[in-house]
Design a protein around this motif. Structure first.
Motif, short mmCIF file in Angstrom:
data_model
loop_
_atom_site.label_atom_id
_atom_site.label_comp_id
_atom_site.label_asym_id
_atom_site.label_seq_id
_atom_site.Cartn_x
_atom_site.Cartn_y
_atom_site.Cartn_z
N ARG A 144 -34.21 -11.16 -94.00
CA ARG A 144 -33.07 -10.58 -94.72
C ARG A 144 -33.11 -10.90 -96.21
O ARG A 144 -32.10 -11.24 -96.83
N ILE A 145 -34.32 -10.81 -96.79
CA ILE A 145 -34.50 -10.95 -98.23
C ILE A 145 -34.95 -9.61 -98.78
O ILE A 145 -35.97 -9.07 -98.35
N LEU A 146 -34.19 -9.05 -99.71
CA LEU A 146 -34.50 -7.75 -100.28
C LEU A 146 -35.12 -7.90 -101.65
O LEU A 146 -34.65 -8.69 -102.46
N LEU A 147 -36.19 -7.13 -101.92
CA LEU A 147 -36.80 -7.12 -103.24
C LEU A 147 -36.26 -5.97 -104.09
O LEU A 147 -36.25 -6.04 -105.31
N SER A 148 -35.83 -4.90 -103.43
CA SER A 148 -35.24 -3.77 -104.14
C SER A 148 -33.73 -3.95 -104.19
O SER A 148 -33.10 -4.28 -103.18
N LYS A 149 -33.17 -3.76 -105.36
CA LYS A 149 -31.74 -3.97 -105.53
C LYS A 149 -30.96 -2.98 -104.67
O LYS A 149 -31.25 -1.79 -104.67
N PRO A 150 -29.99 -3.45 -103.90
CA PRO A 150 -29.22 -2.56 -103.03
C PRO A 150 -28.52 -1.46 -103.81
O PRO A 150 -28.07 -1.66 -104.93
N ARG A 151 -28.44 -0.26 -103.18
CA ARG A 151 -27.78 0.87 -103.84
C ARG A 151 -26.27 0.80 -103.70
O ARG A 151 -25.55 1.51 -104.39
N GLY A 152 -25.80 -0.03 -102.78
CA GLY A 152 -24.36 -0.13 -102.57
C GLY A 152 -23.96 -1.52 -102.12
O GLY A 152 -24.80 -2.42 -102.01
N ARG A 153 -22.68 -1.67 -101.84
CA ARG A 153 -22.16 -2.97 -101.43
C ARG A 153 -21.10 -2.76 -100.35
O ARG A 153 -20.33 -1.80 -100.41
N VAL A 154 -21.08 -3.70 -99.41
CA VAL A 154 -20.09 -3.65 -98.33
C VAL A 154 -19.37 -4.99 -98.28
O VAL A 154 -20.00 -6.04 -98.17
N ASP A 155 -18.05 -4.96 -98.38
CA ASP A 155 -17.24 -6.17 -98.27
C ASP A 155 -16.35 -6.06 -97.04
O ASP A 155 -15.59 -5.09 -96.90
N ILE A 156 -16.46 -7.05 -96.15
CA ILE A 156 -15.65 -7.06 -94.94
C ILE A 156 -14.67 -8.23 -95.02
O ILE A 156 -15.07 -9.39 -95.03
N ASP A 157 -13.40 -7.89 -95.11
CA ASP A 157 -12.33 -8.90 -95.20
C ASP A 157 -11.64 -8.97 -93.85
O ASP A 157 -10.81 -8.12 -93.51
N ARG A 158 -11.99 -9.98 -93.06
CA ARG A 158 -11.42 -10.10 -91.72
C ARG A 158 -9.97 -10.57 -91.82
O ARG A 158 -9.66 -11.50 -92.55
N ARG A 159 -9.09 -9.92 -91.04
CA ARG A 159 -7.66 -10.18 -91.11
C ARG A 159 -7.12 -10.66 -89.77
O ARG A 159 -7.83 -10.73 -88.77
N TYR A 160 -5.83 -10.98 -89.78
CA TYR A 160 -5.16 -11.47 -88.57
C TYR A 160 -4.99 -10.33 -87.57
O TYR A 160 -5.05 -9.15 -87.91
N ALA A 161 -4.76 -10.71 -86.32
CA ALA A 161 -4.62 -9.72 -85.24
C ALA A 161 -3.46 -8.78 -85.52
O ALA A 161 -2.39 -9.20 -85.97
N GLY A 162 -3.69 -7.51 -85.28
CA GLY A 162 -2.66 -6.50 -85.50
C GLY A 162 -2.88 -5.68 -86.75
O GLY A 162 -2.24 -4.65 -86.95
N THR A 163 -3.80 -6.13 -87.61
CA THR A 163 -4.09 -5.39 -88.85
C THR A 163 -4.84 -4.10 -88.56
O THR A 163 -4.68 -3.09 -89.25
N ASP B 283 -10.00 -6.31 -86.43
CA ASP B 283 -8.97 -6.42 -87.46
C ASP B 283 -9.64 -6.82 -88.78
O ASP B 283 -10.00 -7.98 -88.98
N ALA B 284 -9.82 -5.84 -89.67
CA ALA B 284 -10.49 -6.12 -90.93
C ALA B 284 -10.30 -4.95 -91.90
O ALA B 284 -10.04 -3.82 -91.49
N ILE B 285 -10.43 -5.27 -93.19
CA ILE B 285 -10.46 -4.25 -94.23
C ILE B 285 -11.89 -4.18 -94.75
O ILE B 285 -12.44 -5.18 -95.21
N VAL B 286 -12.50 -3.01 -94.64
CA VAL B 286 -13.89 -2.83 -95.04
C VAL B 286 -13.93 -1.93 -96.27
O VAL B 286 -13.43 -0.80 -96.24
#
Length: 209
Positions: free
Chosen positions: A6-25, A54-57
């Motif tokens: 999981r080491i990349l030499l080419s710079k990623p074209r995008g980004r993904v942020d996963i913010d895990r939240r409490y149950a019910g979100t 339960d997460a905001i992606v």
């Protein structure tokens, strides 16, 4: 082998942020960019397969479903890299360089050098600093006319405070002001504070209280 680790030499074209939240979100997926090989439904199914319900992606740039999966483990890192093509003084070097450029297809910067003839080595140093986002900062003591011949190296975007910390911790505590010599400034030296953003080959003179 690098991809398996999981080491990349080419710079990623995008980004993904996963913010895990409490149950019910529930799952909320915000796309500010483009999904290349999947839909929002595919992302939801992938997350649920890893028991993420339960997460905001947030997706920015261009990403694939594999990028989404990598972000779940948060272990993929980007390592800047370049290709150094040596022996450029040989007769078939230019032809081989074209083959190499075709194979790399613009994914990495390429520089041709000849260690034996000392050809291209100066440009290699400059490209290394540029690829690694490193800047060189020269310092001088008050009263001295010439700066130190050996620069401090910092990450691009560093401030004068970062430089002061790298010299000595007390420099930040006792900082009064600094003078900076740089071609980009309307006049040099310019009196600046700790938040001043440095650039490559700036000359800095720090004054303390």
């Amino acid at each position: 082998e690098l991809e398996k680790a999981r080491i990349l030499l080419s710079k990623p074209r995008g980004r993904v942020d996963i913010d895990r939240r409490y149950a019910g979100t529930a799952l909320r997926i915000l796309v500010v960019g483009k999904l290349l090989d999947c839909t929002i439904k595919d992302i939801e199914n992938l997350l649920r397969s890893y028991k993420i319900t339960d997460a905001i992606v947030k997706v920015t740039g261009q990403v694939t479903l594999d990028d989404i999966e990598d972000s779940i483990f948060e272990s993929t890192v980007y390592k800047p890299a370049l290709v150094v093509a040596n022996k450029f003084d040989h007769s078939i070097a230019r032809r081989n360089l074209k083959y190499l450029e075709s194979y790399v297809a613009g994914k990495l910067p390429i520089i041709a050098v000849s260690c034996e003839q000392r050809q291209g080595l100066e440009k290699l140093g400059e490209l290394l600093f540029e690829t690694m986002s490193i800047i060189r900062i020269y310092t001088k003591e008050p009263g001295n006319r010439e700066p130190s011949p050996k620069p401090f190296t910092l990450k691009r975007g560093s401030t004068l405070q970062d430089l002061a910390k790298s010299i000595h911790g007390e420099f930040v505590k006792d900082f009064a002001f600094a003078r900076v010599w740089a071609r980009r400034l309307p006049f040099s030296p310019q009196k600046v504070g700790l938040n001043f953003v440095l650039e490559d080959e700036d000359v800095v003179e720090i004054h303390t209280k």
